[in-house]
Design a protein around this motif. Sequence first.
Motif, PDB file in Angstrom:
ATOM      1  N   ALA A  61      -6.544   8.761 -10.301  1.00 27.73           N
ATOM      2  CA  ALA A  61      -7.364   7.764  -9.591  1.00 27.73           C
ATOM      3  C   ALA A  61      -6.596   6.442  -9.458  1.00 27.73           C
ATOM      4  O   ALA A  61      -6.688   5.750  -8.434  1.00 27.73           O
ATOM      5  CB  ALA A  61      -8.686   7.551 -10.323  1.00 27.73           C
ATOM      6  N   LEU A  62      -5.817   6.106 -10.478  1.00 26.66           N
ATOM      7  CA  LEU A  62      -5.005   4.875 -10.418  1.00 26.66           C
ATOM      8  C   LEU A  62      -3.958   4.990  -9.313  1.00 26.66           C
ATOM      9  O   LEU A  62      -3.703   4.034  -8.572  1.00 26.66           O
ATOM     10  CB  LEU A  62      -4.329   4.625 -11.776  1.00 26.66           C
ATOM     11  N   TRP A  63      -3.362   6.157  -9.194  1.00 22.68           N
ATOM     12  CA  TRP A  63      -2.377   6.374  -8.117  1.00 22.68           C
ATOM     13  C   TRP A  63      -3.058   6.211  -6.753  1.00 22.68           C
ATOM     14  O   TRP A  63      -2.551   5.531  -5.859  1.00 22.68           O
ATOM     15  CB  TRP A  63      -1.745   7.772  -8.257  1.00 22.68           C
ATOM     16  N   CYS A  64      -4.239   6.819  -6.614  1.00 19.16           N
ATOM     17  CA  CYS A  64      -4.993   6.720  -5.360  1.00 19.16           C
ATOM     18  C   CYS A  64      -5.333   5.259  -5.059  1.00 19.16           C
ATOM     19  O   CYS A  64      -5.115   4.767  -3.944  1.00 19.16           O
ATOM     20  CB  CYS A  64      -6.266   7.563  -5.492  1.00 19.16           C
ATOM     21  N   ARG A  65      -5.826   4.554  -6.071  1.00 19.77           N
ATOM     22  CA  ARG A  65      -6.204   3.151  -5.893  1.00 19.77           C
ATOM     23  C   ARG A  65      -4.977   2.319  -5.472  1.00 19.77           C
ATOM     24  O   ARG A  65      -5.058   1.447  -4.611  1.00 19.77           O
ATOM     25  CB  ARG A  65      -6.814   2.641  -7.203  1.00 19.77           C
ATOM     26  N   TYR A  66      -3.825   2.623  -6.080  1.00 17.97           N
ATOM     27  CA  TYR A  66      -2.574   1.915  -5.751  1.00 17.97           C
ATOM     28  C   TYR A  66      -2.203   2.147  -4.282  1.00 17.97           C
ATOM     29  O   TYR A  66      -1.798   1.224  -3.576  1.00 17.97           O
ATOM     30  CB  TYR A  66      -1.470   2.440  -6.679  1.00 17.97           C
ATOM     31  N   CYS A  67      -2.371   3.386  -3.832  1.00 18.05           N
ATOM     32  CA  CYS A  67      -1.968   3.721  -2.461  1.00 18.05           C
ATOM     33  C   CYS A  67      -2.887   3.092  -1.416  1.00 18.05           C
ATOM     34  O   CYS A  67      -2.559   3.092  -0.221  1.00 18.05           O
ATOM     35  CB  CYS A  67      -1.910   5.240  -2.272  1.00 18.05           C
ATOM     36  N   PHE A  68      -4.016   2.534  -1.846  1.00 18.36           N
ATOM     37  CA  PHE A  68      -4.849   1.757  -0.924  1.00 18.36           C
ATOM     38  C   PHE A  68      -4.031   0.571  -0.393  1.00 18.36           C
ATOM     39  O   PHE A  68      -4.239   0.095   0.716  1.00 18.36           O
ATOM     40  CB  PHE A  68      -6.108   1.275  -1.655  1.00 18.36           C
ATOM     41  N   GLY A  69      -3.091   0.108  -1.200  1.00 19.87           N
ATOM     42  CA  GLY A  69      -2.131  -0.879  -0.694  1.00 19.87           C
ATOM     43  C   GLY A  69      -2.385  -2.321  -1.093  1.00 19.87           C
ATOM     44  O   GLY A  69      -1.724  -3.223  -0.575  1.00 19.87           O
ATOM     45  N   THR A  70      -3.338  -2.538  -2.027  1.00 21.01           N
ATOM     46  CA  THR A  70      -3.489  -3.893  -2.589  1.00 21.01           C
ATOM     47  C   THR A  70      -3.669  -3.765  -4.090  1.00 21.01           C
ATOM     48  O   THR A  70      -4.169  -2.753  -4.580  1.00 21.01           O
ATOM     49  CB  THR A  70      -4.737  -4.625  -2.040  1.00 21.01           C
ATOM     50  N   ILE A 120       0.591  -4.397  -1.479  1.00 23.05           N
ATOM     51  CA  ILE A 120       1.658  -3.527  -1.996  1.00 23.05           C
ATOM     52  C   ILE A 120       2.437  -3.011  -0.788  1.00 23.05           C
ATOM     53  O   ILE A 120       1.869  -2.343   0.078  1.00 23.05           O
ATOM     54  CB  ILE A 120       1.063  -2.349  -2.793  1.00 23.05           C
ATOM     55  N   GLU A 121       3.701  -3.329  -0.734  1.00 28.23           N
ATOM     56  CA  GLU A 121       4.523  -2.851   0.385  1.00 28.23           C
ATOM     57  C   GLU A 121       4.669  -1.333   0.279  1.00 28.23           C
ATOM     58  O   GLU A 121       4.644  -0.784  -0.828  1.00 28.23           O
ATOM     59  CB  GLU A 121       5.910  -3.509   0.342  1.00 28.23           C
ATOM     60  N   PRO A 122       4.839  -0.655   1.423  1.00 24.17           N
ATOM     61  CA  PRO A 122       4.975   0.810   1.407  1.00 24.17           C
ATOM     62  C   PRO A 122       5.958   1.269   0.329  1.00 24.17           C
ATOM     63  O   PRO A 122       7.039   0.715   0.205  1.00 24.17           O
ATOM     64  CB  PRO A 122       5.504   1.123   2.807  1.00 24.17           C
ATOM     65  N   ASN A 123       5.530   2.265  -0.447  1.00 22.60           N
ATOM     66  CA  ASN A 123       6.334   2.669  -1.602  1.00 22.60           C
ATOM     67  C   ASN A 123       6.336   4.192  -1.759  1.00 22.60           C
ATOM     68  O   ASN A 123       6.279   4.706  -2.870  1.00 22.60           O
ATOM     69  CB  ASN A 123       5.778   1.979  -2.863  1.00 22.60           C
ATOM     70  N   ASP A 124       6.380   4.871  -0.633  1.00 24.44           N
ATOM     71  CA  ASP A 124       6.388   6.340  -0.637  1.00 24.44           C
ATOM     72  C   ASP A 124       6.798   6.786   0.765  1.00 24.44           C
ATOM     73  O   ASP A 124       6.407   6.156   1.741  1.00 24.44           O
ATOM     74  CB  ASP A 124       4.967   6.855  -0.948  1.00 24.44           C
ATOM     75  N   PRO A 125       7.574   7.886   0.874  1.00 26.32           N
ATOM     76  CA  PRO A 125       7.909   8.375   2.226  1.00 26.32           C
ATOM     77  C   PRO A 125       6.656   8.726   3.034  1.00 26.32           C
ATOM     78  O   PRO A 125       6.674   8.684   4.262  1.00 26.32           O
ATOM     79  CB  PRO A 125       8.748   9.639   1.968  1.00 26.32           C
ATOM     80  N   SER A 126       5.564   9.070   2.351  1.00 28.95           N
ATOM     81  CA  SER A 126       4.316   9.426   3.053  1.00 28.95           C
ATOM     82  C   SER A 126       3.286   8.302   2.973  1.00 28.95           C
ATOM     83  O   SER A 126       2.080   8.555   2.963  1.00 28.95           O
ATOM     84  CB  SER A 126       3.716  10.695   2.444  1.00 28.95           C
ATOM     85  N   TRP A 127       3.740   7.068   2.917  1.00 25.80           N
ATOM     86  CA  TRP A 127       2.828   5.946   2.644  1.00 25.80           C
ATOM     87  C   TRP A 127       1.687   5.858   3.660  1.00 25.80           C
ATOM     88  O   TRP A 127       0.524   5.636   3.275  1.00 25.80           O
ATOM     89  CB  TRP A 127       3.624   4.641   2.618  1.00 25.80           C
ATOM     90  N   THR A 128       1.989   6.027   4.937  1.00 29.99           N
ATOM     91  CA  THR A 128       0.941   5.858   5.960  1.00 29.99           C
ATOM     92  C   THR A 128      -0.206   6.830   5.717  1.00 29.99           C
ATOM     93  O   THR A 128      -1.381   6.457   5.721  1.00 29.99           O
ATOM     94  CB  THR A 128       1.544   6.109   7.358  1.00 29.99           C
ATOM     95  N   ARG A 129       0.176   8.066   5.461  1.00 34.51           N
ATOM     96  CA  ARG A 129      -0.846   9.073   5.194  1.00 34.51           C
ATOM     97  C   ARG A 129      -1.595   8.770   3.882  1.00 34.51           C
ATOM     98  O   ARG A 129      -2.819   8.854   3.812  1.00 34.51           O
ATOM     99  CB  ARG A 129      -0.160  10.432   5.092  1.00 34.51           C
TER     100      ARG A 129
END
Length: 490
Positions: free
Chosen positions: A406-415, A422-431
């Motif tokens: 869940a923390l990973w998911c929350r992080y990928c929300f981008g704030t 949080i600047e893009p930090n994964d090759p699949s960031w947009t998705r």
Amino acid sequence: VKLSQANLGSLPANVARPNYERAALTPGIVHFGVGNFHRSHQAVYLDELFNSGVGHDWAIVGAGVFDGEKVGRARLAEQDWLTTVVEQDSGHMSARVTAVMIDFLMPGDAAAIIERLSDPAIRIVSLTITEGGYFIDPASGLFNPTHPDIVADAQNLGTPKSVFGIILAGLIRRRQDGIVPFTVMSCDNIPGNGHVASDATIGLARLVDETLADWVRDNVAFPNSMVDRITPATTDRERGILAAAFGVDDNWPVFCEPFKQWVMEDRFTDGRPALEKVGVQFVHDVAPFELMKIRILNGGHATIAYPAGLMDIHFVHEAMENPLVRAFLAKLEREEIMPTVPPVPGVVIEEYCQLIERRFSNPKIGDTVRRLCLDGSNRQPKFIIPTIADRLKAGGGMTGLALESALWCRYCFGTTDSGAVIEPNDPSWTRLQATATAAKDMPQAWLAMEDIYGEVGKSAPFAAAFAHGLEALWTLGTRETLTRYLGDSL
Ligand code: NAD
């Protein structure tokens, strides 16, 4: 002093330098992925070996497939392929210049690399091309023969673009010329890294010609290995410290912890450097070592990365100074991760975990939380999700692992919790970002990424724990959520 071959003799006395004759080295290894880890690990082991007076026919030739690697090549070219490696922890700092690389082929020049691979002197091709470099379908863990780069290489093996296309073209040349095939030695953090490298090479060969695939299977060795040394990326901070503390001007030094470990299977087609003389452990089966390392260390990194990222913590040692993050790691390791790790010959798992906690706390190494947060889409399926699968199978609790997810998911929300972007930090960031946004109201959307979660995403108890963790993160924030988890009241 500007680092160069000519200046080796005038380096400050506190910088260790090679005692071997560089001009007498001959190439034995082509290495793909000349990044920081290769230079802090394999290159240092070889440097120690060469310093002991043996193995001088195993020098390294760098290689790569991306244009971006020309930057690193140019930096190293300016200093005659030399690298300063600085080891640091709170009580110790030392610098040495390694000189085991004697050439670096132009990245992307497949013809030149294949030519070198067909030289009988090259007996090992080694790889540090990241977890994402092996064309593995994350959920199944199997080679993906439909990847566009693989399909393109299969159709055009004369001008391959991927590492495996180039390796296969090199193997074909050797087969035609009657030269023993080289060993392919993966040094990436992937369970069964040798198997994965073999699946990619043979899988590609199978698209070209069945008998070629069988020949690779029967004649090429792909030893599995466990590799370990925490090595951050180089920034101006590192260049500055090196100049100030040692007076060396190096374009691209490597900083790392003093600890290093390499456990490998002893399967080579045409010999290998005598690495056992410099502490490499050769074992019959590397799997238990790998599993321990990937789950406890890499899984541990993932565990501290996302809460620290969400709380705007910059360095990894600062994350370990935060009582909540430190306790989250300690509890999750002992209650959920360590119980899934089978015994390892000669290792007390609790001591291994304590060592990891000390290594993560090293205040000098300058490893960043952002580096640990990088590439979750390739790392979670290797470092965390298989542990969850084992917990589910064994009927054990997985609240902490669900919270990590869940923390990973929350992080990928981008704030972050404070609202910082949080600047893009994964090759699949947009998705990931789009899915994390949908998951805010519909947590199931996150677990429906089947290529990442596989069967684990379909588990009802896991989905419930994940949804609960994510809701807590959104309503209470990271601090309060961790506090409740630590008090067994999440
Ligand atoms: P890095 O970014 O410094 O170097 C990675 C290299 O791999 C670069 O040259 C890059 O161009 C190349 N690369 C990336 N994707 C590729 C692809 N798809 N195909 C071919 N080449 C590709 O990173 P690093 O710190 O050197 O780490 C590299 C890998 O080493 C890690 O992903 C991990 O598997 C392993 N490793 C790293 C550490 C560490 O602490 N840094 C520790 C243990 C293992």
